[in-house]
Design a protein around this motif. Structure first.
Motif: not given
Length: 91
Positions: A45-46, A71-81, A84-85, A88-91
């Motif tokens: 959930l981050g 077991y992970h989430g990711f997003a593109i931030g408002a300024t493009g960055e 991920g969270w 991290n079992a597989s990098g």
């Protein structure tokens, strides 16, 4: 919580994007806020905890897009960055 056999409104959340994996769901609010809820066994959930959430909890970033795995989430931030969270079992 109980199972739902027909659609229900998610806690009044107004979203521009939504997604889900086997363990959690996420949404990006129309104002760019990131929300997530679900099992949270692997920090997916981050929110920095492994506490399960049955209702959407506000994340710490503004986002324009997101995604999820078991077991992970990711997003593109408002300024493009890229963010991920999770386990991290597989990098």
């Amino acid at each position: 919580t109980s199972q739902r056999v027909s659609p229900v409104v998610v806690a009044g959340l107004r979203a521009s994007r939504i997604g889900a994996s086997g363990n959690f769901s996420w949404a990006i609010g129309i104002d760019g806020t990131f929300w997530s809820w679900g099992r949270n066994a692997g920090w997916e959930l981050g929110d920095g905890t492994t506490t399960p959430r049955s209702a959407p909890c506000l994340g710490a970033l503004a986002a324009v897009s997101g995604g999820s795995g078991r077991y992970h989430g990711f997003a593109i931030g408002a300024t493009g960055e890229a963010w991920g969270w999770g386990t991290n079992a597989s990098g």
